[in-house]
Design a protein around this motif. Structure first.
Motif, PDB file in Angstrom:
ATOM      1  N   LEU A 178       0.909  -1.244  -0.084  1.00  0.00           N
ATOM      2  CA  LEU A 178       0.154  -0.220  -0.085  1.00  0.00           C
ATOM      3  C   LEU A 178       0.922   1.164   0.019  1.00  0.00           C
ATOM      4  O   LEU A 178       0.451   2.021  -0.920  1.00  0.00           O
ATOM      5  CB  LEU A 178      -0.903  -0.122   1.325  1.00  0.00           C
ATOM      6  CG  LEU A 178      -2.141   0.873   1.247  1.00  0.00           C
ATOM      7  CD1 LEU A 178      -3.007   0.934   0.278  1.00  0.00           C
ATOM      8  CD2 LEU A 178      -2.827   0.802   2.529  1.00  0.00           C
ATOM      9  N   GLU A 179       1.881   1.418   0.912  1.00  0.00           N
ATOM     10  CA  GLU A 179       2.682   2.339   1.016  1.00  0.00           C
ATOM     11  C   GLU A 179       3.699   2.671  -0.243  1.00  0.00           C
ATOM     12  O   GLU A 179       3.970   3.817  -0.668  1.00  0.00           O
ATOM     13  CB  GLU A 179       3.784   2.521   1.911  1.00  0.00           C
ATOM     14  CG  GLU A 179       2.867   2.683   3.448  1.00  0.00           C
ATOM     15  CD  GLU A 179       3.713   2.616   4.832  1.00  0.00           C
ATOM     16  OE1 GLU A 179       4.878   2.557   4.703  1.00  0.00           O
ATOM     17  OE2 GLU A 179       2.789   3.009   5.787  1.00  0.00           O
ATOM     18  N   TYR A 180       3.888   1.535  -0.805  1.00  0.00           N
ATOM     19  CA  TYR A 180       4.608   1.652  -2.232  1.00  0.00           C
ATOM     20  C   TYR A 180       3.843   2.242  -3.517  1.00  0.00           C
ATOM     21  O   TYR A 180       4.138   3.231  -4.127  1.00  0.00           O
ATOM     22  CB  TYR A 180       5.006   0.097  -2.714  1.00  0.00           C
ATOM     23  CG  TYR A 180       5.413   0.289  -4.356  1.00  0.00           C
ATOM     24  CD1 TYR A 180       6.920   0.608  -4.400  1.00  0.00           C
ATOM     25  CD2 TYR A 180       4.768  -0.266  -5.176  1.00  0.00           C
ATOM     26  CE1 TYR A 180       7.329   0.662  -5.857  1.00  0.00           C
ATOM     27  CE2 TYR A 180       5.233  -0.370  -6.554  1.00  0.00           C
ATOM     28  CZ  TYR A 180       6.397   0.075  -6.954  1.00  0.00           C
ATOM     29  OH  TYR A 180       7.023   0.280  -8.130  1.00  0.00           O
ATOM     30  N   GLN A 181       2.424   1.972  -3.284  1.00  0.00           N
ATOM     31  CA  GLN A 181       1.481   2.556  -4.155  1.00  0.00           C
ATOM     32  C   GLN A 181       1.558   4.180  -3.986  1.00  0.00           C
ATOM     33  O   GLN A 181       1.267   4.936  -4.723  1.00  0.00           O
ATOM     34  CB  GLN A 181       0.041   1.999  -4.077  1.00  0.00           C
ATOM     35  CG  GLN A 181       0.087   0.408  -4.668  1.00  0.00           C
ATOM     36  CD  GLN A 181       0.719   0.395  -6.252  1.00  0.00           C
ATOM     37  OE1 GLN A 181       0.442   1.428  -6.831  1.00  0.00           O
ATOM     38  NE2 GLN A 181       1.262  -0.831  -6.679  1.00  0.00           N
ATOM     39  N   MET A 182       1.393   4.404  -2.614  1.00  0.00           N
ATOM     40  CA  MET A 182       1.286   5.808  -2.405  1.00  0.00           C
ATOM     41  C   MET A 182       2.326   6.741  -3.008  1.00  0.00           C
ATOM     42  O   MET A 182       2.144   7.771  -3.557  1.00  0.00           O
ATOM     43  CB  MET A 182       1.262   6.048  -0.831  1.00  0.00           C
ATOM     44  CG  MET A 182       0.153   5.381  -0.134  1.00  0.00           C
ATOM     45  SD  MET A 182       0.634   5.571   1.816  1.00  0.00           S
ATOM     46  CE  MET A 182      -0.767   4.569   2.723  1.00  0.00           C
ATOM     47  N   LYS A 183       3.371   6.228  -2.816  1.00  0.00           N
ATOM     48  CA  LYS A 183       4.791   6.726  -3.402  1.00  0.00           C
ATOM     49  C   LYS A 183       4.851   6.838  -5.044  1.00  0.00           C
ATOM     50  O   LYS A 183       4.847   7.790  -5.516  1.00  0.00           O
ATOM     51  CB  LYS A 183       5.988   6.068  -2.825  1.00  0.00           C
ATOM     52  CG  LYS A 183       6.395   6.456  -1.538  1.00  0.00           C
ATOM     53  CD  LYS A 183       6.748   7.862  -1.248  1.00  0.00           C
ATOM     54  CE  LYS A 183       7.355   8.300   0.172  1.00  0.00           C
ATOM     55  NZ  LYS A 183       7.524   9.707   0.476  1.00  0.00           N
ATOM     56  N   LEU A 236       2.163   7.247  -6.741  1.00  0.00           N
ATOM     57  CA  LEU A 236       1.156   8.015  -7.093  1.00  0.00           C
ATOM     58  C   LEU A 236       1.579   9.449  -6.439  1.00  0.00           C
ATOM     59  O   LEU A 236       0.770  10.599  -6.511  1.00  0.00           O
ATOM     60  CB  LEU A 236      -0.124   7.717  -6.339  1.00  0.00           C
ATOM     61  CG  LEU A 236      -0.838   6.524  -7.236  1.00  0.00           C
ATOM     62  CD1 LEU A 236      -1.931   5.891  -6.368  1.00  0.00           C
ATOM     63  CD2 LEU A 236      -1.205   6.885  -8.488  1.00  0.00           C
ATOM     64  N   LYS A 237       2.837   9.748  -5.884  1.00  0.00           N
ATOM     65  CA  LYS A 237       3.360  10.971  -5.768  1.00  0.00           C
ATOM     66  C   LYS A 237       2.935  11.662  -4.387  1.00  0.00           C
ATOM     67  O   LYS A 237       3.162  12.813  -4.176  1.00  0.00           O
ATOM     68  CB  LYS A 237       3.012  11.952  -6.674  1.00  0.00           C
ATOM     69  CG  LYS A 237       3.384  11.579  -8.236  1.00  0.00           C
ATOM     70  CD  LYS A 237       4.711  11.350  -8.656  1.00  0.00           C
ATOM     71  CE  LYS A 237       4.972  10.921  -9.951  1.00  0.00           C
ATOM     72  NZ  LYS A 237       6.418  10.023 -10.268  1.00  0.00           N
ATOM     73  N   ALA A 238       2.509  10.611  -3.471  1.00  0.00           N
ATOM     74  CA  ALA A 238       2.156  11.128  -2.148  1.00  0.00           C
ATOM     75  C   ALA A 238       3.395  11.501  -1.515  1.00  0.00           C
ATOM     76  O   ALA A 238       4.370  10.983  -1.903  1.00  0.00           O
ATOM     77  CB  ALA A 238       1.289  10.093  -1.202  1.00  0.00           C
ATOM     78  N   GLN A 239       3.388  12.668  -0.537  1.00  0.00           N
ATOM     79  CA  GLN A 239       4.662  13.036   0.283  1.00  0.00           C
ATOM     80  C   GLN A 239       5.008  11.897   1.212  1.00  0.00           C
ATOM     81  O   GLN A 239       6.043  11.578   1.420  1.00  0.00           O
ATOM     82  CB  GLN A 239       4.463  14.408   0.774  1.00  0.00           C
ATOM     83  CG  GLN A 239       4.217  15.599   0.215  1.00  0.00           C
ATOM     84  CD  GLN A 239       3.844  16.800   0.731  1.00  0.00           C
ATOM     85  OE1 GLN A 239       2.626  16.643   1.138  1.00  0.00           O
ATOM     86  NE2 GLN A 239       4.625  17.701   1.281  1.00  0.00           N
ATOM     87  N   GLY A 240       3.976  11.256   1.581  1.00  0.00           N
ATOM     88  CA  GLY A 240       4.170   9.904   2.459  1.00  0.00           C
ATOM     89  C   GLY A 240       2.990   9.723   3.059  1.00  0.00           C
ATOM     90  O   GLY A 240       1.938  10.327   3.058  1.00  0.00           O
ATOM     91  N   PRO A 241       2.839   8.641   4.013  1.00  0.00           N
ATOM     92  CA  PRO A 241       1.598   8.320   4.611  1.00  0.00           C
ATOM     93  C   PRO A 241       1.261   9.514   5.680  1.00  0.00           C
ATOM     94  O   PRO A 241       2.248  10.126   6.392  1.00  0.00           O
ATOM     95  CB  PRO A 241       2.012   7.080   5.451  1.00  0.00           C
ATOM     96  CG  PRO A 241       3.196   6.483   4.664  1.00  0.00           C
ATOM     97  CD  PRO A 241       3.973   7.745   4.245  1.00  0.00           C
ATOM     98  N   SER A 242       0.305   9.690   5.749  1.00  0.00           N
ATOM     99  CA  SER A 242      -0.253  10.826   6.877  1.00  0.00           C
ATOM    100  C   SER A 242      -0.184  10.300   8.382  1.00  0.00           C
ATOM    101  O   SER A 242      -0.221  10.920   9.260  1.00  0.00           O
ATOM    102  CB  SER A 242      -1.610  11.441   6.613  1.00  0.00           C
ATOM    103  OG  SER A 242      -2.576  10.571   6.598  1.00  0.00           O
ATOM    104  N   PHE A 243      -0.049   9.132   8.663  1.00  0.00           N
ATOM    105  CA  PHE A 243       0.245   8.372   9.801  1.00  0.00           C
ATOM    106  C   PHE A 243       0.489   6.977   9.595  1.00  0.00           C
ATOM    107  O   PHE A 243       0.733   6.358   8.250  1.00  0.00           O
ATOM    108  CB  PHE A 243      -1.324   8.518  10.726  1.00  0.00           C
ATOM    109  CG  PHE A 243      -2.364   7.574   9.955  1.00  0.00           C
ATOM    110  CD1 PHE A 243      -2.633   6.442  10.558  1.00  0.00           C
ATOM    111  CD2 PHE A 243      -3.089   8.553   9.022  1.00  0.00           C
ATOM    112  CE1 PHE A 243      -3.828   5.756   9.621  1.00  0.00           C
ATOM    113  CE2 PHE A 243      -4.215   7.583   8.566  1.00  0.00           C
ATOM    114  CZ  PHE A 243      -4.341   6.462   8.765  1.00  0.00           C
ATOM    115  N   SER A 244       0.998   6.113  10.411  1.00  0.00           N
ATOM    116  CA  SER A 244       1.569   4.670  10.516  1.00  0.00           C
ATOM    117  C   SER A 244       0.343   3.895   9.901  1.00  0.00           C
ATOM    118  O   SER A 244      -0.806   3.877  10.564  1.00  0.00           O
ATOM    119  CB  SER A 244       1.888   4.110  11.752  1.00  0.00           C
ATOM    120  OG  SER A 244       3.211   4.992  12.218  1.00  0.00           O
ATOM    121  N   THR A 245       0.451   3.497   8.856  1.00  0.00           N
ATOM    122  CA  THR A 245      -0.542   2.624   7.941  1.00  0.00           C
ATOM    123  C   THR A 245      -1.055   1.487   8.887  1.00  0.00           C
ATOM    124  O   THR A 245       0.000   0.806   9.460  1.00  0.00           O
ATOM    125  CB  THR A 245      -0.005   2.186   6.768  1.00  0.00           C
ATOM    126  OG1 THR A 245       0.297   3.266   5.665  1.00  0.00           O
ATOM    127  CG2 THR A 245      -1.153   1.397   6.167  1.00  0.00           C
TER     128      THR A 245
END
Length: 362
Positions: free
Chosen positions: A175-180, A182-191
């Protein structure tokens, strides 16, 4: 930015403050456009009566600050200097009446600030800043919508990859790989990814538990986009699940929908929580609904308004917050469904669009 600063100047005038010293990084960003995390280093936006505001930042962030807010004077300090000693030299003294963010300052820093400016009164401006930020403007809403889209698309791309036998941490990684991607700065909290009985822990930690058929999988995640957050929870069935879990899911879904229907300008904030809570209580699960129904989102994951049964105040247009009722039975698992909503002048806009009907995965 100028309009926002003018609100602060008006407040300073009304309270007869000589200066306002702002230290929370998210508030500094809101009023200047400069976003950073100074960690243990001292940073402040300073408004002195009758003078232009200035920004005091660590030398490491000096160039970035100048690029972000060229209209504001930037002063810096390096790691070999005592930051407050340098800061003191930039201030006219005495500043008898000052405004500070007491919730953000350590006791030591607060005492030092009051001492170096010879203040006889230090007013807490935290509530003022929260009230200014609580109603989002069109630009902020657009950014939050982008953060929501990135989060939802990340989840869409991840779900087909989930299978029985994967661990909770495996899903977090995907999930966090997909966030990155898609150009997210990062998770907004620990997933949060929790399976089976662990899904009944509202803030549980993902681990090596292998996902099994017949249990639920709860995913609670969000991203930062241009400094603003999203926060989404969906609960999935891994294959066929039991009738009690199905009933719990339907109950939470109905509570979520009822909470959304209660949102309208002028309505008591507490009414949203009470409406959703009544649905769960009437279905016999009241003891398992242990969280408030929602919280504001914006520059921070948790900010005003805080939506609980004793909340004071009314909903106003521009508020953005979560609606996330849940049932947490540690014997069989937990269900939570979370949306992000916007109070409009006519009612409510649900900003999240990810399906809420029970989905079977794995």
């Amino acid at each position: 930015m100028q309009e926002r600063l003018e609100k602060l100047h008006a407040y300073m005038e009304s309270r007869k403050l000589d200066a306002l010293i702002m230290t929370h990084p998210k508030n500094v960003y809101y009023f200047t456009g400069f976003l950073t995390e100074p960690h243990e280093r001292f940073m402040a936006l300073v408004l002195v009566k009758g003078e232009s505001p200035f920004l005091f930042v660590p030398l490491l962030d000096g160039e970035k600050a100048r690029e972000a807010c060229p209209a504001i004077m930037i002063y810096t300090h390096d790691d070999s200097q005592d930051a407050l000693t340098v800061f003191q030299q930039l201030l006219p003294t005495p500043l008898t009446h000052i405004g500070v963010e007491k919730n953000h300052l350590t006791a030591k820093t607060y005492e030092s600030l009051v001492s170096i400016v010879h203040a006889t009164e230090a007013v807490d401006v935290g509530e003022l800043l929260s009230n200014i930020r609580v109603s989002k403007d069109a630009s902020e809403i657009a950014t939050i919508k982008r953060a929501i889209w990135v989060m939802e698309e990340s989840l869409r791309r991840t779900l087909p990859l989930i299978s029985v036998g994967m661990t909770e941490l495996d899903v977090v990684a995907e999930l966090e790989y997909q966030m990155k991607k898609l150009k997210a700065q990062g998770p907004s909290f620990s997933t949060i990814v929790l399976a089976g009985e662990k899904s009944a822990l509202p803030h549980g930690d993902p681990g090596e538990h292998a996902i099994q058929a017949g249990e639920v999988l709860l995913i609670d995640a969000g991203v930062y986009v241009d400094g603003y957050v999203s926060d989404l929870t969906r609960t999935f069935a891994v294959g066929q699940i039991g009738s009690e879990l199905l009933d719990m899911y339907d109950t939470v879904l109905q509570a979520n929908l009822a909470g959304i229907q209660a949102v309208r300008p002028g309505a008591p904030i507490a009414e949203v929580d009470r409406t959703a809570r009544a649905v769960i209580g009437d279905r016999g699960y009241g003891e398992f609904f242990i969280n408030r129904v929602g919280h504001g989102i914006g520059l921070e994951l948790h900010e005003a308004p805080y939506v609980h049964s004793q909340a004071a105040g009314e909903l106003i247009p521009g508020m953005v917050f979560t609606i996330e009722p849940g049932i947490y039975n540690t014997k069989i698992g937990g269900i939570r469904i979370e949306d992000n909503v916007l109070v409009t002048k006519d009612g409510v806009e649900v900003l999240t669009s990810f399906p809420k009907e029970m989905q079977i995965i794995g």
